[in-house]
Write an enzyme that holds these catalytic residues in place. Structure first.
Site, PDB file in Angstrom:
ATOM      1  N   SER A 115       3.421  -0.153  -2.868  1.00 13.27           N
ATOM      2  CA  SER A 115       2.856   0.847  -3.152  1.00 13.27           C
ATOM      3  C   SER A 115       3.406   1.393  -4.815  1.00 13.27           C
ATOM      4  O   SER A 115       3.492   0.496  -5.755  1.00 13.27           O
ATOM      5  CB  SER A 115       2.833   2.040  -2.396  1.00 13.27           C
ATOM      6  OG  SER A 115       2.280   3.042  -2.817  1.00 13.27           O
ATOM      7  N   ASP A 268      -7.743   0.718   2.018  1.00 19.42           N
ATOM      8  CA  ASP A 268      -6.658   1.345   1.116  1.00 19.42           C
ATOM      9  C   ASP A 268      -7.365   1.523  -0.277  1.00 19.42           C
ATOM     10  O   ASP A 268      -8.025   0.578  -0.745  1.00 19.42           O
ATOM     11  CB  ASP A 268      -5.439   0.242   1.102  1.00 19.42           C
ATOM     12  CG  ASP A 268      -4.367   0.478  -0.103  1.00 19.42           C
ATOM     13  OD1 ASP A 268      -4.481   1.723  -0.354  1.00 19.42           O
ATOM     14  OD2 ASP A 268      -3.702  -0.080  -0.452  1.00 19.42           O
ATOM     15  N   HIS A 298      -2.943   1.794   4.108  1.00 18.69           N
ATOM     16  CA  HIS A 298      -1.767   2.023   3.244  1.00 18.69           C
ATOM     17  C   HIS A 298      -0.956   2.858   3.833  1.00 18.69           C
ATOM     18  O   HIS A 298      -1.146   3.509   4.856  1.00 18.69           O
ATOM     19  CB  HIS A 298      -2.265   2.795   1.872  1.00 18.69           C
ATOM     20  CG  HIS A 298      -1.282   3.095   0.758  1.00 18.69           C
ATOM     21  ND1 HIS A 298      -1.204   1.883  -0.079  1.00 18.69           N
ATOM     22  CD2 HIS A 298      -0.376   3.661   0.719  1.00 18.69           C
ATOM     23  CE1 HIS A 298      -0.387   2.325  -0.968  1.00 18.69           C
ATOM     24  NE2 HIS A 298       0.372   3.258  -0.492  1.00 18.69           N
TER      25      HIS A 298
END
Length: 298
Positions: A115, A268, A298
């Site tokens: 991320s 995501d 995610h």
């Protein structure tokens, strides 16, 4: 909290030039120098810690028989942008110079992040491209990285706008909080009003739904045109810089990047960032391994 004891690993909390790190060293002796992995945790630059990623780093160290360095970069808002990227760069430089002290081959060091950690990993690799005084990074592993803040209407943003844990609105809100900007700018940024038309045209060759494979575009609808708002751009101009949007790096930088592994998830909002960067790297003759999790989020 200090690290718990581990039967298979030596675990030490240290500081690399004032940046806190936790190092995981396999206890089993090795006949040769090991690989090193520098790990940057996710959390939008606001959340996360060495402790919250402890189990993940232990697992990587055990399964890959590598020395892991988990970097505890300073979090916003106490540590203002770009302190996070600078901390990651500082810790990386320190470890590359001292790798042999930890039984690591300095020519086999990988940078990894998930991320926002993937953002920091990407920008760190880009910033090290021109360095000649340190060993080159062997590879980068980017786990559903955030790589651009110009277009929040790509197919993955539309398809997964309301998917937990990272919705489309949360993404922009977290970015604004990370940069310590007024969250009332969120709607204008979501619409794309923060990007000058000249910038959109300049980077269309790298950031465009036209570059996303058709298999990932079911139901995609081109957004309605929006007006550019100069005051919003002035407030959020960091979004168009490579530290926030590494996809905007020039080809002269991208072509020098190390072998890359990119992991994307179907459900995501950041999926298409990974797909676009994969294409850019491949277009610049960088070796890419891509792993896509069809049921992942995610």
């Amino acid at each position: 909290l200090p690290a718990c004891r581990d039967a298979k690993l030596f675990i030490k909390d240290l500081h690399f030039d004032e940046v806190p790190v936790r190092i995981y060293l396999p206890r089993e002796p090795s006949a040769s120098k090991r690989r090193g992995v520098i790990f940057f945790h996710g959390g939008c630059g606001i959340f996360g810690s060495i402790r919250s990623y402890d189990r993940i780093c232990r697992s990587i160290a055990r399964k890959s028989d590598s020395v892991i360095v988990s970097v505890g970069y300073g979090l916003a808002p106490e540590h203002k942008y770009p302190a996070q990227t600078l901390d990651c760069l500082t810790a990386t430089l320190h470890f590359l110079k001292a790798a042999e002290n930890y039984g690591v081959d300095p020519e086999r060091v990988i940078i990894c992040g998930d991320s926002a950690g993937g953002t920091f990993a990407t920008s760190t690799c880009q910033e090290l491209v021109s360095r000649r005084d340190i060993p080159k990074i062997r590879a980068q592993v980017l786990i559903y990285p955030f790589l651009q803040a110009l277009d929040f209407n790509l197919p993955s943003y539309q398809q997964n706008a309301f998917v937990p844990l990272l919705s489309r609105e949360h993404t922009v809100r977290f970015i604004l909080k990370y940069l310590q900007k007024d969250c009332s700018l969120k709607e204008a940024v979501l619409a794309g009003s923060h990007v000058p038309e000249s910038t959109t045209l300049k980077y269309r060759k790298w950031i465009s739904p036209d570059l996303i494979p058709e298999a990932f575009k079911p139901g995609y609808k081109p957004p309605l045109p929006t007006s550019f708002l100069p005051q919003v751009h002035e407030e959020t101009k960091e979004l168009c810089k490579t530290r926030i949007s590494p996809l905007l790096a020039e080809d002269a930088v991208v072509c020098c990047l190390p072998d890359t592994c990119i992991i994307t998830c179907e459900h995501d909002v950041l999926r298409d960032d990974g797909l676009l960067y994969k294409k850019r790297l491949e277009d610049n003759k960088v070796k890419v391994t891509w792993y896509h999790m069809k049921e992942g989020f995610h």
